[in-house]
Enzyme design. Structure first.
Site: not given
Length: 337
Positions: A122, A124, A222, A281, A286
């Site tokens: 995941d 960022e 993603d 986040h 996550d």
């Protein structure tokens, strides 16, 4: 990273009849007593399987549908299964457990036809408030959570931050949202080096060589958006090991029969009777929470398997009817000309 205003693709057709993919280890035999099923009949249709075992499963499903939440929890506890979750989740858990046990007895299911590991990712990425359409997102955190599908545990984790190049200064909104500070990214490696570190980490765990594995994400963006864009920014080809993945939102929606608006991370956790652990986040936190959902789905009997891929830069759906195939051994992609 969950993209704001993302138009998620239409969920793939029901995967309930798909061949096993990532699957949990064997458990004790689930038996609904003769007294419970005696006299219960099911309406047979022209599409029913001829083997009597399917009629037995249908009869049991009808009984389970009539159980109260407390009766469901009691029966699940009897088989040492998880008792948390909304009523529909509890029914699905008990039905699928019974079905799998009966089919394994008849050898309709090959218990070894599974991914050995799932790599949950995941990202960022850089962002601005409102995410204007011209803004270019760059990956600033690359986490991987390694789930062992046999032990149903998180076996290992990887996390590195990434130095953005196009927009090296993070917005206040991005810092507040992700908790990633300017100092963190200033000291980080650029993306190609971080990707090389990820690949080396995966190689050390013999993924794609000794052990089969698949990537898993919370949604399609993603891989199909953030990684795709980042590879173009960094002038490297898209890595082959990430060209196919499990979109857990599709898998969750298909398995538990819920609409797309019920497949956000926090809602999936809530419906499964779990709370979010960590900082929302944070890419690693996550990923860990997504891994918890994947583990619970495996425990409930879901066959997690690849359902999306990227081809020619375009997002595509993978049919549940294709033969199971793990991701290739990770290799560093070549630079673009």
């Amino acid at each position: 990273m969950e993209e704001q205003n993302e138009n998620r693709p239409q969920a793939a057709r029901d995967e309930a009849a798909a061949a096993p993919a990532a699957c949990p280890p064997g458990r004790q035999h689930c038996r609904i007593s003769d007294q419970e099923t005696n006299g219960k009949t099911s309406a047979a249709s022209s599409n029913d399987f001829s083997d009597p075992i399917y009629k037995e499963i249908a009869v049991t499903n009808g009984y389970i549908n009539r159980m109260t939440r407390e009766e469901l929890r009691s029966k699940l506890a009897e088989f040492k299964l998880e008792t948390r979750g909304v009523k529909d989740v509890l029914k699905k858990r008990l039905k699928n457990y019974y079905k799998k046990q009966k089919l394994m007895q008849k050898e309709y299911i090959n218990g070894d036809s599974c991914y050995d590991y799932i790599c949950v990712v995941d990202f960022e990425a850089t962002c601005e408030e409102g995410n204007p359409p011209e803004f270019v997102h760059e990956i600033i955190e690359f986490p991987v959570v390694l789930v062992n599908t046999r032990t149903l545990e998180i076996e290992d984790t990887f996390q590195q931050y990434v130095k953005p190049e196009i927009n090296p200064k993070l917005s206040d909104f991005c810092i507040s949202l992700t908790g990633i500070t300017q100092d963190i990214v200033d000291k980080a490696d650029i993306f190609p080096q971080v990707l090389q570190n990820v690949i080396e980490w995966m190689r050390q765990r013999e993924l794609g060589t000794k052990y089969s594995y698949s990537m898993l994400t919370d949604g399609s963006w993603d891989m199909s958006k953030f990684l795709n864009i980042q590879c173009r920014i960094s002038r490297i080809k898209y890595p082959s090991f990430a060209k196919k993945w499990i979109n857990i939102r599709k898998s969750y929606g298909n398995f538990y029969k819920v609409p797309r608006n019920q497949t956000k991370l926090t809602i999936m956790l809530e419906n499964l009777g779990m709370n979010y652990d960590g900082r929302p986040h944070s890419g690693l936190d996550d990923s860990k929470n997504i891994a918890r959902i994947a583990i619970r789905m495996l425990q409930d009997g879901c066959d997690l398997r690849v359902n999306e891929r990227i081809h020619g830069g375009q997002l595509m759906t993978v049919s549940s009817s294709i033969p199971l195939e793990g991701a290739p051994a990770p290799q560093m992609p070549r630079y673009r000309n």
